[in-house]
Design a protein around this motif. Structure first.
Motif, PDB file in Angstrom:
ATOM      1  N   ALA A 133       0.827  -1.209   0.000  1.00 16.46           N
ATOM      2  CA  ALA A 133       0.000   0.000   0.000  1.00 16.46           C
ATOM      3  C   ALA A 133       0.861   1.259   0.000  1.00 16.46           C
ATOM      4  CB  ALA A 133      -0.942  -0.004   1.203  1.00 16.46           C
ATOM      5  N   GLY A 134       1.866   1.310   0.869  1.00 16.01           N
ATOM      6  CA  GLY A 134       2.733   2.490   0.941  1.00 16.01           C
ATOM      7  C   GLY A 134       3.551   2.687  -0.314  1.00 16.01           C
ATOM      8  N   LEU A 135       4.058   1.590  -0.878  1.00 12.47           N
ATOM      9  CA  LEU A 135       4.847   1.673  -2.115  1.00 12.47           C
ATOM     10  C   LEU A 135       4.023   2.269  -3.247  1.00 12.47           C
ATOM     11  CD1 LEU A 135       7.345   0.943  -3.874  1.00 12.47           C
ATOM     12  CD2 LEU A 135       6.293  -1.299  -4.205  1.00 12.47           C
ATOM     13  N   LEU A 136       2.789   1.792  -3.418  1.00 11.44           N
ATOM     14  CA  LEU A 136       1.949   2.296  -4.498  1.00 11.44           C
ATOM     15  C   LEU A 136       1.509   3.737  -4.247  1.00 11.44           C
ATOM     16  CD1 LEU A 136      -0.131  -0.896  -5.273  1.00 11.44           C
ATOM     17  CD2 LEU A 136       1.604   0.157  -6.719  1.00 11.44           C
ATOM     18  N   LEU A 152       5.983  -0.793 -12.476  1.00 16.45           N
ATOM     19  CA  LEU A 152       5.534  -0.553 -11.099  1.00 16.45           C
ATOM     20  C   LEU A 152       4.690  -1.714 -10.586  1.00 16.45           C
ATOM     21  CD1 LEU A 152       5.249   1.144  -8.559  1.00 16.45           C
ATOM     22  CD2 LEU A 152       3.412   2.432  -9.702  1.00 16.45           C
ATOM     23  N   ALA A 153       3.815  -2.247 -11.423  1.00 19.76           N
ATOM     24  CA  ALA A 153       2.977  -3.382 -11.017  1.00 19.76           C
ATOM     25  C   ALA A 153       3.836  -4.597 -10.662  1.00 19.76           C
ATOM     26  CB  ALA A 153       1.991  -3.731 -12.129  1.00 19.76           C
ATOM     27  N   LYS A 154       4.829  -4.874 -11.477  1.00 18.65           N
ATOM     28  CA  LYS A 154       5.718  -6.010 -11.195  1.00 18.65           C
ATOM     29  C   LYS A 154       6.519  -5.789  -9.918  1.00 18.65           C
ATOM     30  CE  LYS A 154       6.601  -7.667 -15.910  1.00 18.65           C
ATOM     31  NZ  LYS A 154       7.674  -7.918 -16.884  1.00 18.65           N
ATOM     32  N   LYS A 155       7.008  -4.569  -9.724  1.00 17.79           N
ATOM     33  CA  LYS A 155       7.776  -4.250  -8.528  1.00 17.79           C
ATOM     34  C   LYS A 155       6.923  -4.438  -7.277  1.00 17.79           C
ATOM     35  CE  LYS A 155      10.335  -0.392  -6.396  1.00 17.79           C
ATOM     36  NZ  LYS A 155      10.730   1.022  -6.560  1.00 17.79           N
ATOM     37  N   ALA A 156       5.700  -3.908  -7.302  1.00 19.09           N
ATOM     38  CA  ALA A 156       4.805  -4.033  -6.150  1.00 19.09           C
ATOM     39  C   ALA A 156       4.426  -5.490  -5.900  1.00 19.09           C
ATOM     40  CB  ALA A 156       3.559  -3.183  -6.370  1.00 19.09           C
TER      41      ALA A 156
END
Length: 199
Positions: A133-136, A152-156
């Motif tokens: 949650a915080g990362l996104l 970003l989706a892959k990283k999260a």
């Protein structure tokens, strides 16, 4: 999770299906195509979400044949909402509906366990969602490119897989836009974050 980009939406999921502490399937596909440009991300009971996505796929296909038009993402989301809400006492299903249509462009809806339907700037779900949650919140921004949204989706997703015992396996992403659907697959030993990834 589902993240919009300029002209479409990226949906992303891990592949672990667990039964308590036992991993029942390490490469399940949690991204289900409901119509040409609409996908569902499944979380909760695998049996419940498989049945729900089968019903919605059937109804949307029948609607398209009757009208000669493609359904909107909103139509798919509200159909899923009705099925979950009307059966909320028997189901354990949290679903994200995302895609592209000619009326609204790229859009993201989340349907909660109780059957509430919310249109959101981006959506996450499942047991690993609390870890990202915080990362996104920090890294998501409007009007990203398709590649930025997918990265970003892959990283999260990789962060969630690293921290959450019920998440793991491989990462699957689908980019949906007016140009069609582009699927991508990242094996578990090539995650963008985690024990095997360079920092």
């Amino acid at each position: 999770m589902a993240l919009p980009f300029k002209g479409g939406v990226v949906v992303c999921a891990d592949s672990r299906t667990s039964t308590g502490s036992y991993v029942a399937n390490r490469v399940s596909d949690k991204l289900v195509q409901l119509s040409d440009n609409i996908y569902a991300c499944r979380s909760g009971s695998a049996a419940d979400t498989q049945a729900l996505t089968d019903y919605v796929h059937y109804y949307l296909n029948s609607w398209s044949l009757d009208t000669g038009r493609q359904p909107t993402v909103k139509t798919a989301a509200h159909l899923m909402r009705r099925l979950i809400y009307n059966n909320k006492d028997q189901l354990q299903a949290g679903v994200i509906i995302a895609g592209w249509d000619a009326v609204h462009g790229g859009s993201v809806y989340t349907i909660t366990l109780g059957g509430s339907c919310l249109e959101l700037p981006f959506a996450t779900g499942g047991s690993g969602s609390i870890f990202v949650a915080g990362l996104l919140d920090a890294e998501f921004r409007q009007e990203m490119t398709q590649e930025e949204a997918r990265t970003l989706a892959k990283k999260a997703c990789a962060h969630a897989m690293t921290r959450d015992g019920s998440s793991g396996g491989v990462i699957r992403t689908v980019a949906i836009s007016s140009e069609g659907v582009d699927r991508d697959y990242t094996p578990g030993n090539e995650l963008p974050f985690g024990p095997s990834a360079p920092f």
